[in-house]
Scaffold this motif. Sequence first.
Motif, mmCIF file in Angstrom:
data_model
loop_
_atom_site.group_PDB
_atom_site.id
_atom_site.type_symbol
_atom_site.label_atom_id
_atom_site.label_comp_id
_atom_site.label_asym_id
_atom_site.label_seq_id
_atom_site.Cartn_x
_atom_site.Cartn_y
_atom_site.Cartn_z
ATOM 1 N N PRO A 1 0.840 -1.234 -0.079
ATOM 2 C CA PRO A 1 0.103 -0.168 0.228
ATOM 3 C C PRO A 1 0.827 1.177 -0.102
ATOM 4 N N TYR B 1 -0.085 4.068 1.406
ATOM 5 C CA TYR B 1 -0.447 4.964 2.450
ATOM 6 C C TYR B 1 -0.275 3.955 3.524
ATOM 7 N N SER B 2 -0.319 4.680 4.683
ATOM 8 C CA SER B 2 -0.292 3.981 6.181
ATOM 9 C C SER B 2 -1.760 3.410 6.291
ATOM 10 N N THR B 3 -1.764 2.296 6.939
ATOM 11 C CA THR B 3 -3.040 1.576 7.044
ATOM 12 C C THR B 3 -3.486 1.685 8.546
ATOM 13 N N THR B 4 -2.359 2.504 9.395
ATOM 14 C CA THR B 4 -2.815 2.821 10.741
ATOM 15 C C THR B 4 -2.922 4.374 10.977
ATOM 16 N N GLY B 5 -3.502 4.686 11.915
ATOM 17 C CA GLY B 5 -3.860 6.161 12.149
ATOM 18 C C GLY B 5 -5.269 6.558 11.454
ATOM 19 N N ARG B 6 -5.450 8.022 11.454
ATOM 20 C CA ARG B 6 -6.491 8.357 11.107
ATOM 21 C C ARG B 6 -6.744 8.397 9.611
ATOM 22 N N GLN B 7 -7.880 7.901 9.334
ATOM 23 C CA GLN B 7 -8.231 7.917 7.927
ATOM 24 C C GLN B 7 -9.086 9.011 7.468
ATOM 25 N N PRO B 8 -8.979 9.651 6.228
ATOM 26 C CA PRO B 8 -9.852 10.648 5.939
ATOM 27 C C PRO B 8 -11.477 10.118 5.756
ATOM 28 N N HIS B 9 -12.104 11.220 6.445
ATOM 29 C CA HIS B 9 -13.795 11.121 6.243
ATOM 30 C C HIS B 9 -14.374 11.280 4.676
#
Length: 83
Positions: A4, A6-14
Amino acid sequence: MTTPTYSTTGRQPHVFVPPPVEAAVAPPPQLPDPPIYRELMRTWADRGRMLPGRHDPEWTRLAEPWQGHGRFSVSPAPRGGGR
């Protein structure tokens, strides 16, 4: 195997998804104008005044883009002639 980007952890965009058209709330019904307002509108119309919410041809003419010198006559006096 793919990695991937992008990071699969942390905050995801809404992602904003508007509600379906069927679920939209209808606006409240319009109440009739008070009698004093109707009388004022009638008086203005009788005097030829512009009325709110109605088409005004004079305003349309005044607000249109300027067309240059073609709509006005030019003075026959020389430019800078002391007028």
